[in-house]
Design a protein around this motif. Structure first.
Motif, PDB file in Angstrom:
ATOM      1  N   SER A 128      -6.563  -1.472 -16.219  1.00  0.00           N
ATOM      2  CA  SER A 128      -5.973  -0.199 -15.803  1.00  0.00           C
ATOM      3  C   SER A 128      -5.299  -0.348 -14.443  1.00  0.00           C
ATOM      4  N   THR A 129      -5.953  -1.038 -13.503  1.00  0.00           N
ATOM      5  CA  THR A 129      -5.391  -1.238 -12.168  1.00  0.00           C
ATOM      6  C   THR A 129      -4.085  -2.017 -12.242  1.00  0.00           C
ATOM      7  N   ILE A 130      -4.071  -3.056 -13.057  1.00  0.00           N
ATOM      8  CA  ILE A 130      -2.864  -3.878 -13.198  1.00  0.00           C
ATOM      9  C   ILE A 130      -1.720  -3.058 -13.773  1.00  0.00           C
ATOM     10  N   GLU A 131      -2.046  -2.240 -14.821  1.00  0.00           N
ATOM     11  CA  GLU A 131      -1.013  -1.411 -15.440  1.00  0.00           C
ATOM     12  C   GLU A 131      -0.448  -0.403 -14.449  1.00  0.00           C
ATOM     13  N   ILE A 132      -1.318   0.197 -13.619  1.00  0.00           N
ATOM     14  CA  ILE A 132      -0.873   1.182 -12.618  1.00  0.00           C
ATOM     15  C   ILE A 132       0.042   0.532 -11.596  1.00  0.00           C
ATOM     16  N   ILE A 133      -0.335  -0.677 -11.170  1.00  0.00           N
ATOM     17  CA  ILE A 133       0.477  -1.388 -10.180  1.00  0.00           C
ATOM     18  C   ILE A 133       1.848  -1.710 -10.752  1.00  0.00           C
ATOM     19  N   LYS A 134       1.858  -2.166 -12.028  1.00  0.00           N
ATOM     20  CA  LYS A 134       3.130  -2.501 -12.659  1.00  0.00           C
ATOM     21  C   LYS A 134       4.036  -1.282 -12.762  1.00  0.00           C
ATOM     22  N   GLU A 135       3.455  -0.147 -13.144  1.00  0.00           N
ATOM     23  CA  GLU A 135       4.242   1.066 -13.338  1.00  0.00           C
ATOM     24  C   GLU A 135       4.741   1.653 -12.019  1.00  0.00           C
ATOM     25  N   ASN A 136       4.025   1.376 -10.926  1.00  0.00           N
ATOM     26  CA  ASN A 136       4.381   2.001  -9.647  1.00  0.00           C
ATOM     27  C   ASN A 136       4.767   0.966  -8.596  1.00  0.00           C
ATOM     28  N   LYS A 137       5.223  -0.210  -9.005  1.00  0.00           N
ATOM     29  CA  LYS A 137       5.485  -1.281  -8.046  1.00  0.00           C
ATOM     30  C   LYS A 137       6.602  -0.920  -7.065  1.00  0.00           C
ATOM     31  N   ILE A 138       7.594  -0.145  -7.509  1.00  0.00           N
ATOM     32  CA  ILE A 138       8.683   0.239  -6.602  1.00  0.00           C
ATOM     33  C   ILE A 138       8.165   1.176  -5.515  1.00  0.00           C
ATOM     34  N   LEU A 139       7.346   2.164  -5.913  1.00  0.00           N
ATOM     35  CA  LEU A 139       6.785   3.109  -4.942  1.00  0.00           C
ATOM     36  C   LEU A 139       5.863   2.399  -3.969  1.00  0.00           C
ATOM     37  N   ILE A 140       5.011   1.507  -4.480  1.00  0.00           N
ATOM     38  CA  ILE A 140       4.072   0.777  -3.612  1.00  0.00           C
ATOM     39  C   ILE A 140       4.840  -0.092  -2.628  1.00  0.00           C
ATOM     40  N   GLY A 141       5.902  -0.765  -3.119  1.00  0.00           N
ATOM     41  CA  GLY A 141       6.714  -1.595  -2.233  1.00  0.00           C
ATOM     42  C   GLY A 141       7.352  -0.790  -1.121  1.00  0.00           C
ATOM     43  N   ALA A 142       7.833   0.419  -1.439  1.00  0.00           N
ATOM     44  CA  ALA A 142       8.455   1.269  -0.426  1.00  0.00           C
ATOM     45  C   ALA A 142       7.451   1.699   0.633  1.00  0.00           C
ATOM     46  N   ILE A 143       6.221   2.029   0.195  1.00  0.00           N
ATOM     47  CA  ILE A 143       5.175   2.446   1.141  1.00  0.00           C
ATOM     48  C   ILE A 143       4.828   1.303   2.087  1.00  0.00           C
ATOM     49  N   ILE A 144       4.695   0.086   1.531  1.00  0.00           N
ATOM     50  CA  ILE A 144       4.367  -1.078   2.367  1.00  0.00           C
ATOM     51  C   ILE A 144       5.473  -1.336   3.380  1.00  0.00           C
ATOM     52  N   LEU A 145       6.737  -1.239   2.943  1.00  0.00           N
ATOM     53  CA  LEU A 145       7.871  -1.473   3.844  1.00  0.00           C
ATOM     54  C   LEU A 145       7.904  -0.459   4.974  1.00  0.00           C
ATOM     55  N   ILE A 146       7.678   0.817   4.654  1.00  0.00           N
ATOM     56  CA  ILE A 146       7.674   1.866   5.685  1.00  0.00           C
ATOM     57  C   ILE A 146       6.558   1.626   6.691  1.00  0.00           C
ATOM     58  N   THR A 147       5.377   1.224   6.186  1.00  0.00           N
ATOM     59  CA  THR A 147       4.233   0.960   7.071  1.00  0.00           C
ATOM     60  C   THR A 147       4.551  -0.159   8.045  1.00  0.00           C
ATOM     61  N   ILE A 148       5.182  -1.236   7.544  1.00  0.00           N
ATOM     62  CA  ILE A 148       5.536  -2.367   8.409  1.00  0.00           C
ATOM     63  C   ILE A 148       6.530  -1.934   9.475  1.00  0.00           C
TER      64      ILE A 148
END
Length: 232
Positions: free
Chosen positions: A54-74
């Motif tokens: 389930s965690t892997i599927e969620i990450i795959k489906e939301n990888k663009i959003l997660i990437g944007a959050i990480i970039l903003i944090t940096i």
């Protein structure tokens, strides 16, 4: 109605035997139920995932959003590190140098210097540093009614002589594209004090450097700091 095959006597459809001759009618086969024209489609079973799947599927489906959050944090973290706190007295780290800024005057000093506690009753608000050789570098600025740096230098020499100090060096150097006074005094106890002063628009900016030898107050790190002096 149905007829008896033996005697032809009519009998009702459900009669087990002929009422005239006693012929036993064969049992009727039950009719098959009508099949529904449209069979209900079987429901698709939802795929079951384990916690890890389930965690892997969620990450795959939301990888663009997660990437944007990480970039903003940096970006935010980098911004905080670069700009630092916004105070009247500011220090900003830059490589091996730290920038000090106060009241329109700034200079950069080595990160190896330590800001220490010191007192000067004549110049409240002074800032004190100690370098690796133990030399004390004091900085302060005061308002001054003098009309020129030459007058300020002469007053300092007169005051030193009145207090029994020996005038070792008096020279003019250039800092921030301006003339600066550089006066070295030898005190009666054998220690040395160096005054490097800039004067602009009624404000006197002074570095007072105290050490046990000429070399200590004329070290390369101190002279490098003096060259970074800047009047805004």
């Amino acid at each position: 109605m149905k007829k008896c095959p033996e005697c032809g006597n009519p009998s009702y459809d459900g009669a087990p035997a002929c009422g005239n001759c006693g012929y036993k009618f064969p049992k009727m086969k039950p009719s098959a139920p009508k099949k529904e024209i449209f069979d209900k489609a079987p429901e698709k079973k939802k795929k079951q995932f384990s916690d890890e799947e389930s965690t892997i599927e969620i990450i795959k489906e939301n990888k663009i959003l997660i990437g944007a959050i990480i970039l903003i944090t940096i970006i935010v973290i980098c911004g905080i590190v670069i700009t630092g706190p916004n105070n009247n007295n500011q220090t900003a780290q830059s490589g091996d140098m730290v920038k000090f800024s106060e009241a329109g005057f700034s200079f950069s000093y080595p990160s190896s210097w330590n800001e220490v506690n010191g007192t000067d009753s004549d110049h409240e608000g002074s800032v004190f540093f100690k370098n690796e050789n133990g030399t004390i570098i004091q900085y302060y600025n005061v308002s001054n009614d003098s009309t020129s740096l030459k007058d300020i230098t002469q007053d300092r020499i007169s005051y030193a002589q009145e207090n029994g100090n020996y005038i070792d060096t008096v020279q003019t150097i250039t800092l921030d594209g301006r003339n600066a006074s550089d006066v070295i005094l030898e005190q009666s106890n054998g220690n040395y004090t160096r005054y490097v002063s800039l004067f602009s628009n009624g404000e006197l900016y002074v570095f007072k450097i105290s050490g046990d030898s000429l070399n200590s107050i004329n070290s390369s790190d101190i002279n490098t700091v003096l060259q970074t002096a800047d009047i805004a």
